[in-house]
Design an enzyme around this catalytic site. Structure first.
Site, PDB file in Angstrom:
ATOM      1  N   HIS A  63     -15.379  15.986  -1.265  1.00 28.75           N
ATOM      2  CA  HIS A  63     -15.747  15.894   0.149  1.00 28.75           C
ATOM      3  C   HIS A  63     -14.546  15.446   0.990  1.00 28.75           C
ATOM      4  CE1 HIS A  63     -17.867  14.027   3.672  1.00 28.75           C
ATOM      5  NE2 HIS A  63     -18.475  15.202   3.619  1.00 28.75           N
ATOM      6  N   ASP A 105     -20.245  18.790   4.134  1.00 34.30           N
ATOM      7  CA  ASP A 105     -21.354  17.848   3.986  1.00 34.30           C
ATOM      8  C   ASP A 105     -22.459  18.420   3.107  1.00 34.30           C
ATOM      9  OD1 ASP A 105     -19.897  16.214   5.669  1.00 34.30           O
ATOM     10  OD2 ASP A 105     -21.331  16.293   7.328  1.00 34.30           O
TER      11      ASP A 105
END
Length: 138
Positions: A63, A105
């Site tokens: 991420h 996300d």
């Protein structure tokens, strides 16, 4: 202290991506990102360094790398549009920045869900001094 910083950041911007990220994690993984992932391993939380400690920490590493590739925008504050269809997140923006942040996300939320069985409480509030190895490239 790191957890308090995350809480403060989340409370500052109601519309930003960090708040949306928390919502996606809750919808996909069924857990609060703030409570479960804000200070986990070497990469879950503000910043990151060293080597990911397990599969959950690797979700955060990936991420972070994904956010790092988002160009010409601030991934931590940009708002995006998404929907949930059949339990899956659909990123809906045409804007490249918003779509990329949403995808970052979405992928992380799915990764958290898929790695719930390997979540290790020993990595919760993991001391930063244990994350001194040379980091791997994104």
């Amino acid at each position: 202290m790191r957890t308090l910083w995350i809480v403060a950041v989340l409370l500052l911007g109601v519309e930003g991506s960090l708040v949306q990220f928390e919502t996606l994690i809750m919808k996909i993984a069924g857990r609060s990102g703030l409570l479960w992932y804000s200070a986990y391993g070497c990469y879950c939380g503000w910043g990151g360094h060293g080597l990911p400690q397990d599969a959950t920490d690797r979700c955060c590493f990936v991420h972070d790398c994904c956010y790092g590739k988002a160009t010409d925008c601030n991934p931590k504050t940009v708002s995006y549009t998404y929907s949930v269809k059949n339990g899956e997140i659909i990123c809906e923006d045409d804007d490249p920045c918003k779509r990329q942040v949403c995808e970052c996300d979405r992928v992380a939320a799915v990764c958290f869900r898929d790695n719930i069985p390997s979540y290790n409480n020993n990595y919760k509030r993991f001391p930063a001094e244990n994350c001194r190895e040379e980091p791997e490239p994104c």
